[in-house]
Enzyme design. Structure first.
Site, PDB file in Angstrom:
ATOM      1  CG  ASN A 149      52.515  46.089  10.758  1.00  0.00           C
ATOM      2  OD1 ASN A 149      52.266  46.422  11.919  1.00  0.00           O
ATOM      3  ND2 ASN A 149      52.498  44.827  10.367  1.00  0.00           N
ATOM      4  NE  ARG A 166      54.810  55.275  31.554  1.00  0.00           N
ATOM      5  CZ  ARG A 166      55.314  56.513  31.670  1.00  0.00           C
ATOM      6  NH1 ARG A 166      56.319  56.896  30.886  1.00  0.00           N
ATOM      7  NH2 ARG A 166      54.839  57.347  32.560  1.00  0.00           N
ATOM      8  CG  HIS A 219      50.586  40.125  12.308  1.00  0.00           C
ATOM      9  ND1 HIS A 219      51.437  39.607  11.363  1.00  0.00           N
ATOM     10  CD2 HIS A 219      50.140  39.054  13.022  1.00  0.00           C
ATOM     11  CE1 HIS A 219      51.503  38.291  11.497  1.00  0.00           C
ATOM     12  NE2 HIS A 219      50.723  37.940  12.505  1.00  0.00           N
ATOM     13  NE  ARG A 230      52.978  37.547  15.925  1.00  0.00           N
ATOM     14  CZ  ARG A 230      53.423  38.472  15.091  1.00  0.00           C
ATOM     15  NH1 ARG A 230      53.233  39.743  15.367  1.00  0.00           N
ATOM     16  NH2 ARG A 230      54.079  38.136  13.994  1.00  0.00           N
ATOM     17  CG  HIS A 280      51.977  43.759  18.721  1.00  0.00           C
ATOM     18  ND1 HIS A 280      50.987  43.179  17.957  1.00  0.00           N
ATOM     19  CD2 HIS A 280      53.082  42.981  18.568  1.00  0.00           C
ATOM     20  CE1 HIS A 280      51.475  42.103  17.356  1.00  0.00           C
ATOM     21  NE2 HIS A 280      52.729  41.951  17.700  1.00  0.00           N
ATOM     22  CD  GLU A 307      50.714  41.527   7.749  1.00  0.00           C
ATOM     23  OE1 GLU A 307      51.195  42.006   6.709  1.00  0.00           O
ATOM     24  OE2 GLU A 307      51.380  41.338   8.783  1.00  0.00           O
ATOM     25  CB  THR A 346      58.649  39.195  13.775  1.00  0.00           C
ATOM     26  OG1 THR A 346      58.094  39.828  12.604  1.00  0.00           O
ATOM     27  CG2 THR A 346      60.015  38.623  13.434  1.00  0.00           C
ATOM     28  CG  HIS A 399      59.592  39.982   7.536  1.00  0.00           C
ATOM     29  ND1 HIS A 399      58.656  39.736   8.515  1.00  0.00           N
ATOM     30  CD2 HIS A 399      60.788  39.786   8.118  1.00  0.00           C
ATOM     31  CE1 HIS A 399      59.271  39.382   9.631  1.00  0.00           C
ATOM     32  NE2 HIS A 399      60.570  39.412   9.417  1.00  0.00           N
ATOM     33  CG  ASP A 400      63.529  42.177   8.190  1.00  0.00           C
ATOM     34  OD1 ASP A 400      62.900  42.731   9.119  1.00  0.00           O
ATOM     35  OD2 ASP A 400      64.192  41.134   8.346  1.00  0.00           O
ATOM     36  N   GLY A 439      56.479  48.136   8.573  1.00  0.00           N
ATOM     37  CA  GLY A 439      56.194  48.607   9.917  1.00  0.00           C
ATOM     38  C   GLY A 439      57.435  48.905  10.727  1.00  0.00           C
ATOM     39  CG  HIS A 440      61.029  46.724  13.325  1.00  0.00           C
ATOM     40  ND1 HIS A 440      60.791  46.823  14.674  1.00  0.00           N
ATOM     41  CD2 HIS A 440      62.371  46.707  13.174  1.00  0.00           C
ATOM     42  CE1 HIS A 440      61.936  46.860  15.319  1.00  0.00           C
ATOM     43  NE2 HIS A 440      62.917  46.792  14.444  1.00  0.00           N
TER      44      HIS A 440
END
Length: 242
Positions: free
Chosen positions: A7, A18, A43, A45, A50, A70, A100, A195-196, A218-219
């Site tokens: 992700n 920036r 993903h 939104r 992002h 997603e 999230t 997720h996580d 991703g994160h």
């Protein structure tokens, strides 16, 4: 082998901070594939804080592996997916102001809505996946909706695993997901997860969740890359998933 889809939302977050084009999202996506990942996930939104909708369009010609979009299937999202035609669309019930994703679909209450959305995407040749909690009843209803896959929402596993003090507690953290995967297989659904998930918990999850086709990360992956480098981290994940 379980496929790794990266992700790249956090890459877009860094770029947007920036206002320029550094890092270049498209270049990073190509590099991630070159480093061995088998998919790219985004993903978008509604506020485009992002990933931007134009990013989704531009990535279509860049991604050579699997392309997964997603999101919550509002009209704008549905129109985008039908225009881009990614490999897979993952339906996530996130609120407009959600930081999230924080819950899976209730496939009972939302049965008719999801059935219509899934049918629309499948008629256009797009593989569908529904983001769900590890509940047998929810998964069985997902199969009735007609989706191709589910994506198991793994935050509860990651939290419990991080606090586990013994092997028994680790198994307790994953057991709902083990049973959920068995249910999904029984009713003919492919299994994704996300997720996580991280380098710390991914191998145990993969080893205990049967028939896991794909993980979307991703994160944690981007955070880990700050220390180890993006190419190294991708290969670390691939080694744990193989």
């Amino acid at each position: 082998m379980t496929k790794l889809s990266v992700n790249i939302n956090k890459i877009a977050t860094l770029r947007n901070a920036r206002g320029g084009n550094m890092p270049n999202l498209l270049t990073v996506a190509s590099d991630i594939e070159e480093f061995g990942a088998q998919g790219i996930t985004i993903h978008p939104r509604p506020d485009e804080r992002h990933i931007r909708y134009n990013d989704a369009r531009a990535l279509k010609s860049i991604v050579k592996t699997e392309y997964n979009i997603e999101g919550n299937p509002n009209k704008k999202f549905i129109d985008l997916v039908l225009e881009v035609k990614p490999t897979q669309v993952t339906l996530v019930p996130d609120a407009v102001d959600a930081i999230t994703s924080n819950a899976g679909w209730d496939t009972i209450k939302n049965f008719d809505f999801l059935k219509d959305v899934v049918s629309t995407f499948k008629q256009n040749g797009i593989r569908t996946s529904i983001f769900v909690d590890p509940s047998s009843e929810i998964i069985e209803n997902a199969a009735k909706i007609g989706t191709d896959r589910i994506e198991l929402y793994t935050e509860s596993y990651a939290h419990s695993f991080a606090h586990a003090k013994s092997e028994i507690e680790k198994y307790n953290a994953v057991k709902l997901f083990t049973e959920a995967a068995k249910t999904a297989t029984k009713v003919g659904l492919g299994i994704n997860a996300g997720h996580d998930l991280s380098l710390d918990n991914i191998k145990f999850f993969k080893d205990n969740v049967p028939n896991l086709l794909e993980v979307s990360i991703g994160h944690a992956l981007i955070c880990e890359s700050l220390y180890f480098g993006l190419e190294n981290v991708i290969n670390m994940y691939l080694n744990k998933l193989n």
